[in-house]
Design a protein around this motif. Structure first.
Motif, PDB file in Angstrom:
ATOM      1  N   THR A  12       0.815  -1.212   0.000  1.00 11.08           N
ATOM      2  CA  THR A  12       0.000   0.000   0.000  1.00 11.08           C
ATOM      3  C   THR A  12       0.853   1.269   0.000  1.00 11.08           C
ATOM      4  O   THR A  12       0.331   2.365   0.170  1.00 11.08           O
ATOM      5  CB  THR A  12      -0.924   0.023   1.232  1.00 11.08           C
ATOM      6  N   ILE A  54      -7.270  -2.679  -2.254  1.00 15.38           N
ATOM      7  CA  ILE A  54      -7.787  -1.386  -1.801  1.00 15.38           C
ATOM      8  C   ILE A  54      -7.603  -1.313  -0.290  1.00 15.38           C
ATOM      9  O   ILE A  54      -7.976  -2.238   0.432  1.00 15.38           O
ATOM     10  CB  ILE A  54      -9.274  -1.227  -2.160  1.00 15.38           C
ATOM     11  N   ILE A  93     -12.003   3.619  -0.364  1.00 10.59           N
ATOM     12  CA  ILE A  93     -12.537   3.065  -1.624  1.00 10.59           C
ATOM     13  C   ILE A  93     -12.721   4.175  -2.647  1.00 10.59           C
ATOM     14  O   ILE A  93     -12.323   4.040  -3.820  1.00 10.59           O
ATOM     15  CB  ILE A  93     -13.881   2.350  -1.362  1.00 10.59           C
ATOM     16  N   PHE A 124      -9.433   5.322  -4.049  1.00  8.70           N
ATOM     17  CA  PHE A 124      -8.918   4.352  -5.022  1.00  8.70           C
ATOM     18  C   PHE A 124      -9.625   4.517  -6.362  1.00  8.70           C
ATOM     19  O   PHE A 124      -8.992   4.543  -7.421  1.00  8.70           O
ATOM     20  CB  PHE A 124      -9.117   2.933  -4.480  1.00  8.70           C
ATOM     21  N   ASN A 154      -6.028   3.793 -11.523  1.00 10.92           N
ATOM     22  CA  ASN A 154      -6.854   2.655 -11.113  1.00 10.92           C
ATOM     23  C   ASN A 154      -8.056   2.473 -12.037  1.00 10.92           C
ATOM     24  O   ASN A 154      -8.464   1.346 -12.330  1.00 10.92           O
ATOM     25  CB  ASN A 154      -7.319   2.835  -9.667  1.00 10.92           C
TER      26      ASN A 154
END
Length: 684
Positions: free
Chosen positions: A339, A522, A565, A568, A574
């Motif tokens: 991450t 995520i 979320i 992301f 993404n």
């Protein structure tokens, strides 16, 4: 000389204040340990406080108090599970913190005519009681406060090593007890994952086992890969068992897991020999142990010796002292995880601790490093948390030479050079270059290919490292562009192995939406969160269109996960990745087809006013999806059966909830009958 014991007014004020302080501290730490699963101190530190309080109370009987932790069996149970009154209390064990303490136990029991002992390694796990009826597992409870436990039957069923039916002649009602644990490798992997996600680490395997077993969703428990070992029978005489040795042999013959590290010892010297034999040998086991439980073998003598208010007099737990070494911290480097978390890591002069050589230890974050006052070049105290995870406790200031130097976290990613950022409310620095940072891509690809993600068999760590190193994979979508000829260029990869991996990649294309969400990494979205999202939004287009508010409104998501979320999904890189996966035919990235699952009318009130409980394993959907379907038709869903329950939907291997529903006369249907209710629009 008078032998009269000190009365209440004879207790020195200093002793009274110290006892009150110890009681408060032990009560606080007991709650952290047993209820919140978040201990602040190590077991040996707690044991020392407990021993000090007991010593004071024995010296000054006037300090005796019914609310003292020495009168308690354990912490009170949590509030999330149904309470169960244990048929026989699950007592603690008195500790022998050194060989003198063990000698005292042996001398006391030898005077009672003991004819031998059984020694078993003390497992660092969570005590449970299991009930079998006519050989079938029907209920499992935690120890709780020793008298009232928590019903964790569904989660215990998720432990693969626990038989749901006993072997041989096992009629009637049989209750057995043992320990649920997390083995060393699983404990280390779980903490690595939590550190990556910025979640608090489990302090030890017992803490991790408790947190894993006390999950509301049994699928989360199953993914933690718990183990279990049994060591007692509640009523051994009903089975014709008259010794602890017989109990262990019977448990094994019934198909129940029993640890192999136990031995009958005819006398005190053989008990001490067993303790010494396993002092170092225990580190070769796959699970953590912190001592030896010594029990009188003859169960007839147990009732004669009896119990104190909290522990049996016929057993004792010898505790090995935690091994702590001093070595030099030669450097601090920074690792970058999946991450983007930048973690300081101590590089140590090699030192053997708890049976293995330690060369590196995570320092977790810059704040922790500063709090401990660690400098490069320091002599530092090191031990293994839970005898598994290397941990730097702090420096030895008296050994400083003046040549030690402060460490400063870099302001750029040490792998790709991108300026580091610190997100609001977080301690860790992060590399934001998720798209092309090689370190993040390597860790991300490992996670993407894992069994809980896209389940690409054969794409292990070494293959991942080569794919990144050779530039064959620069984005997760590149996995689906690999050809056999590409893979044949990798070390130790012949034509057959290359074709097997190509086939595994192709098979992974059929993984569902929830699996893809879990694979993407995520932040804060694990397997459980992925299932909740998939049930609520059905496909990528539905999720992309969801606002942060609508995400956080979903039960089980919440504002922190929702913000992660949305962050992301707002990333151009993404969105590009999701588009490429869709173009490459990945099922989880494609729009859901109308016939893929029942689509309820949002205004449906078919199940309005009903309280539904799902139990057992469902075939056509996860329990989360089933609950979402029921709620979409107006029902309320619960995790426990009561008189207010309207309907129980029972899948395969339904357990105590089904039994309770039948006892209460609650209506029970199977999965197909429930789906037919939805399709037909009729509840009767």
């Amino acid at each position: 000389m008078s032998t009269e014991l000190p009365r209440k007014r004879d207790v020195p004020e200093e002793a009274r204040r110290r006892a009150e302080f110890l009681r408060r501290e032990l009560a606080r730490h007991g709650r952290l340990y047993y209820v919140l699963d978040a201990p602040e101190i190590a077991d040996d530190e707690y044991d020392a406080l407990f021993a000090e309080l007991r010593s004071l109370e024995e010296r000054y009987p006037g300090l005796d108090s019914p609310d003292s932790p020495t009168k308690r069996v354990g912490g009170r149970p949590g509030e999330r599970f149904e309470k169960v009154v244990l048929s026989v209390p699950m007592l603690s064990l008195d500790n022998a913190l050194d060989m003198e303490g063990l000698d005292a136990f042996l001398q006391r029991t030898l005077h009672q005519g003991s004819e031998g002992y059984v020694c078993e390694l003390k497992i660092d796990g969570l005590a449970v009681s299991l009930l079998y009826e006519d050989g079938v597992f029907v209920r499992g409870t935690t120890r709780g406060d020793g008298r009232i436990g928590e019903d964790v039957t569904a989660n215990l069923r998720a432990i693969r090593s626990l038989p749901l039916r006993l072997s041989g002649d096992a009629g009637g009602r049989i209750e057995v007890r043992g320990e649920v644990l997390l083995e060393r490798r699983q404990f280390a992997e779980l903490n690595e994952e939590r550190e990556e996600l910025g979640e608090p680490l489990f302090a030890n395997p017992r803490n991790a086992a408790a947190g894993s077993l006390r999950q509301l969703d049994p699928s989360v428990t199953a993914k933690r890969k718990l183990s279990i070992y049994l060591y007692s029978v509640v009523d051994p005489r009903s089975l014709g068992l008259s010794s602890q040795k017989d109990i262990l042999l019977w448990l094994g013959s019934a198909g129940l897991p029993v640890q192999s590290a136990w031995e009958f010892c005819p006398d005190g010297p053989s008990v001490k020999a067993f303790v010494e034999q396993w002092r170092e040998k225990r580190f070769t086991l796959p699970y953590a142990t912190d001592g030896v439980v010594v029990k009188i073998n003859d169960t007839e003598q147990w009732s004669g010796l009896g119990n104190t208010s909290h522990a049996p007099r016929w057993a004792v737990a010898f505790k090995y002292p935690p091994e702590e070494k001093i070595t030099r911290l030669t450097d601090i480097i920074v690792s970058v995880g999946r991450t983007g978390a930048m973690t300081p890591v101590a590089v140590l002069e090699p030192v053997v601790i708890s049976g293995s050589t330690v060369r590196r230890a995570s320092l977790h974050n810059e704040d922790e490093l500063r709090r401990k006052g660690i400098r490069i070049g320091d002599m530092v105290r090191v031990r293994k948390a839970g005898e598994i995870i290397p941990e730097v406790l702090g420096p030895v200031p008296g050994k400083r030479t003046g040549r030690e130097r402060e460490f400063m976290m870099p302001d750029r990613c040490p792998v790709c050079g991108t300026p580091a950022v610190r997100l609001e409310g977080e301690v860790a620095l992060r590399c934001p270059n998720r798209a092309s940072c090689p370190a993040q891509l390597r860790e991300g690809l490992r996670h993407f290919a894992s069994r809980g993600g896209m389940d690409i068999r054969g794409m292990g760590d070494k293959i991942v490292a080569q794919l990144i190193g050779k530039g064959l994979v620069r984005s997760l979508s590149d996995v689906y562009r690999l050809k056999r000829s590409d893979l044949e260029t990798l070390e130790r990869m012949g034509p057959k192995s290359a074709q097997n991996l190509v086939d595994a990649v192709e098979q992974s294309k059929d993984r569902p939406f929830a699996a893809l969400l879990a694979a993407l990494g995520i932040r804060f979205v694990g397997a459980r969160g992925a299932e909740i999202l998939a049930a609520a939004f059905r496909d990528v287009p539905g999720l992309l269109a969801a606002s942060e508010g609508s995400l956080s409104a979903v039960e089980g998501i919440g504002p922190v996960m929702a913000a992660s979320i949305r962050s992301f999904l707002d990333s151009g890189e993404n969105r590009k990745l999701l588009g490429e996966l869709s173009e490459l035919g990945i099922r989880g990235a494609l729009p859901a087809s109308p016939e893929e699952e029942p689509v309820p009318d949002e205004s449906s009130t078919l199940l309005a006013g009903m309280r539904i409980v799902f139990t057992g394993e469902l075939d056509s959907m996860t329990r989360t999806e089933a609950e979402a379907l029921a709620k979409a038709h107006g029902a309320a869903c619960s995790s426990s059966v009561s008189g207010k329950t309207s309907l129980v939907v029972a899948g395969r291997e339904a357990g105590s909830k089904l039994s309770k529903a039948n006892a209460l006369g609650v209506r029970v249907v199977n999965e197909e009958e429930f789906l037919e209710m939805i399709r037909s629009g009729r509840t009767s």
